[in-house]
Design a protein around this motif. Sequence first.
Motif, short mmCIF file in Angstrom:
data_model
loop_
_atom_site.label_atom_id
_atom_site.label_comp_id
_atom_site.label_asym_id
_atom_site.label_seq_id
_atom_site.Cartn_x
_atom_site.Cartn_y
_atom_site.Cartn_z
N TYR A 1 3.90 -1.58 -7.03
CA TYR A 1 2.47 -1.79 -6.71
C TYR A 1 1.50 -1.54 -7.87
N ILE A 2 1.58 -0.39 -8.55
CA ILE A 2 0.62 -0.26 -9.66
C ILE A 2 1.34 0.11 -10.95
N TYR B 1 1.86 -5.11 4.15
CA TYR B 1 2.83 -4.85 3.08
C TYR B 1 4.08 -4.18 3.61
N LEU B 2 3.91 -3.40 4.67
CA LEU B 2 5.02 -2.60 5.16
C LEU B 2 5.69 -3.23 6.37
N PHE C 1 -1.96 10.31 -11.67
CA PHE C 1 -2.66 9.05 -11.89
C PHE C 1 -3.53 9.15 -13.14
N ILE D 1 -2.83 4.26 -1.66
CA ILE D 1 -3.65 4.00 -2.84
C ILE D 1 -2.88 3.09 -3.80
N ARG D 2 -1.59 3.37 -3.94
CA ARG D 2 -0.78 2.55 -4.84
C ARG D 2 -0.61 1.15 -4.29
N ILE D 3 -0.35 1.05 -2.98
CA ILE D 3 -0.19 -0.28 -2.39
C ILE D 3 -1.44 -1.12 -2.63
N LEU D 4 -2.59 -0.50 -2.45
CA LEU D 4 -3.84 -1.24 -2.61
C LEU D 4 -4.22 -1.40 -4.08
N GLY D 5 -3.47 -0.74 -4.96
CA GLY D 5 -3.80 -0.82 -6.38
C GLY D 5 -5.21 -0.37 -6.66
N PHE D 6 -5.69 0.63 -5.92
CA PHE D 6 -7.02 1.19 -6.09
C PHE D 6 -8.14 0.21 -5.76
N HIS D 7 -7.81 -0.86 -5.06
CA HIS D 7 -8.87 -1.79 -4.66
C HIS D 7 -9.19 -1.59 -3.19
N LEU E 1 -8.80 7.75 3.97
CA LEU E 1 -9.22 7.06 2.73
C LEU E 1 -10.58 6.40 2.90
N GLN F 1 -15.29 0.18 -10.92
CA GLN F 1 -14.87 -1.17 -10.54
C GLN F 1 -16.07 -2.06 -10.28
N ILE G 1 -13.67 5.71 -9.42
CA ILE G 1 -13.00 4.42 -9.44
C ILE G 1 -13.90 3.34 -8.85
N LYS G 2 -14.49 3.66 -7.70
CA LYS G 2 -15.35 2.70 -7.02
C LYS G 2 -16.50 2.28 -7.92
N TYR H 1 -13.92 6.88 0.75
CA TYR H 1 -14.45 5.76 -0.03
C TYR H 1 -15.88 5.44 0.38
N LEU I 1 -12.08 9.02 -6.32
CA LEU I 1 -12.26 7.77 -5.60
C LEU I 1 -13.64 7.19 -5.91
N ARG J 1 -2.01 -10.57 -5.97
CA ARG J 1 -0.96 -9.69 -6.45
C ARG J 1 0.36 -10.48 -6.59
N GLU K 1 -1.47 9.13 1.61
CA GLU K 1 -2.68 8.67 0.92
C GLU K 1 -2.33 8.09 -0.44
N LEU K 2 -1.56 8.84 -1.20
CA LEU K 2 -1.18 8.38 -2.54
C LEU K 2 -0.41 7.07 -2.45
N PHE K 3 0.41 6.97 -1.42
CA PHE K 3 1.22 5.77 -1.24
C PHE K 3 0.32 4.56 -0.96
N GLN L 1 -12.49 -1.99 -2.05
CA GLN L 1 -13.73 -2.64 -1.64
C GLN L 1 -13.43 -3.86 -0.79
#
Lengths: 380, 251
Positions: free
Chosen positions: A23-24, B48-49, A108, B116-122, B66, A82, A78-79, B70, A75, A6, B112-114, B124
């Motif tokens: 972030y995104i 990050y924080l 989103f 999710i954004r930090i992780l950029g939806f990644h 989360l 990806q 997305i999973k 997931y 979720l 990143r 949660e939304l926060f 895995q």
Amino acid sequence: MAYQTRPVEQARPLEQAPLEFPYIGDVSQYERIDKIGQGTFGEVFKARCKKTDDFVAMKLILMDQEKEGFPITALREIKILQELRHDNIVRLIEVCRSAMDKSSRSKFYFIFEFCDHDLAGVLRNAHVKFSLGHIKSIMQQLLDGLYFIHKNHIIHRDIKSANILITRNGVLKLADFGLAKVITPPKPNHQNRYTCRVVTLWYRPPELLLGERDYGPAIDMWGVGCIFAEMWIRSPIMQGNSEQHQLELISHLCGSIEPSVWPSVTKLPFYTKLKLPQNERRKVQDRMKPYIQEPLALDLIDKLLTLDPKLRIDADNALNSDFFYSEPPLAELKPLLSKYPSMFELKEVSRNAHNQQMQQQQRMKQARPNVPNLPSETIY
Amino acid sequence: MTSLSTITDDEKKRYVIISYMFECAAKLRLSIVTTASAAVIYHKCSSYLEKTDFDQYTLAATALSLASKYEEEHVKIRDLINVTYRTLYPDRPYLRISNEYYRLRNTLVDCELFLIRILGFHFQFNHPNKYLLHYLDTLTKWMMITPSTPIKNNINLIDIAMSILQDTYYDFTLIKDYSPQHIAIVIIYLLIKTYNLEIPGVTNDDEHINWMKVFSSSMTNDILIEIITRINTVYKYVERTLEHSSSIKSH
């Protein structure tokens, strides 16, 4: 790994950017052009990336059930997207968010590569005429995509022509993984309990209609059979208006649902609760013969529309079928499709709305509710 | 890079939170993979924080939420809030459906939304679990351990390996700086040394690297020593930190 690649400037501490959303990506980098899809899942738009000028498809992630937080279904989607990278699977470019306004949380969006057509739209456009080679190409690509996801233990659970996209270069892309799920392979002492309320009714296989909850990839193959026939018939072949009606349509085409052809059917929850047509002969081949002259195609459709999911042909075997290895060979779709502007079901339906209404009225007059939708005359 | 045999204050704080997360996860009966994923989400977001006063317990609860989604082990948000709340405040009365409950729920959903954004939806993460199990399975076949061999009440061997693996999630360094294959190999090595297991063809200590290279060609003696040092350090300090923090709590 993601956190290492990143860009550094995005990792600003929170308090330096209290009103920004780092972030995104921001969805405003895409410019909305046109609505191209509408369904229970929400709306899909065609958009243009302001930076690269590429077209993309933009799909809003619905967040109705905010009570439970971010929806597990989104979720899941997305999973799966990806993890899956294949020519015949729609490519997820990124997930974006909108700016937040005072009253609501930010939204989103999925950003997908743009495809010019969906199969439903193409099929509804009577000007597009497929040769047998074209049909082989479409079916092979569809089966290739399904073989890949099934191999990865994922079932799509919403196979229908509107969810199959085709680019102007003639590459087919499986889309809308909103109902898709990672499944566990069957174990002797374990029964899965998935929901059976999946798949659009007209493409729903008999085992789901009868309440099966421990199902597998075979449910997608039934849909392939429906689409296969649709390639010639040009509209969904079994348009039921209730679960009961759908089962009647299936029985009229595929023969009575009974233990002699499907031994384990007696264990399904609704088998005894629903009234199923008796003494129906299987007439898949007979009924479709007038529209489909190719015997190898008829044969494959017959195997796909097998009532017992255990006996239904899987993607691997379907791909090895003689249909794909006989004359005429597969034909490129590009020369055919690049002649036409975008074709989406949403658009084609409104374009043909008048037409369809007429057809509907005619159908009502004829009053044949229990007969599969095989038109009395060939459409083309 | 910080030294492998020392622990920063920030890392000590995280040990307390991870211990809290493990406790909540056990009460919620989450599987080890879901628990591990939650720990990874927590570590990534927390890094990050850093240097913010973001509440670490909120972060921990959100990471659990989360991860449970997931990894397809969905926990009802009500259960999650109740468990995380009671674990944090064992002396307070149960949380009723009240304004406070709704406030907590809103915070969790926002957070949660926060994240999710930090992780950029990644989300895995390539966990070492599957490598560990495969390597162990292959290796025991090679060692020809039979049911009559005492340690081949093998369930223990796997259980111990998994416990050590789970404990590595206390530490972000082990998660982010080493490959899952290497972590799995080192854990097996620790088992072999601890139980004095014999590997056919290994006559002295230097030869252990041979079987390791079969599983992962990038494995080296240096990596082995680094990971062992770090695991030992984690064990040393996690216990101390947790004793320290619980003695503060009880006072």
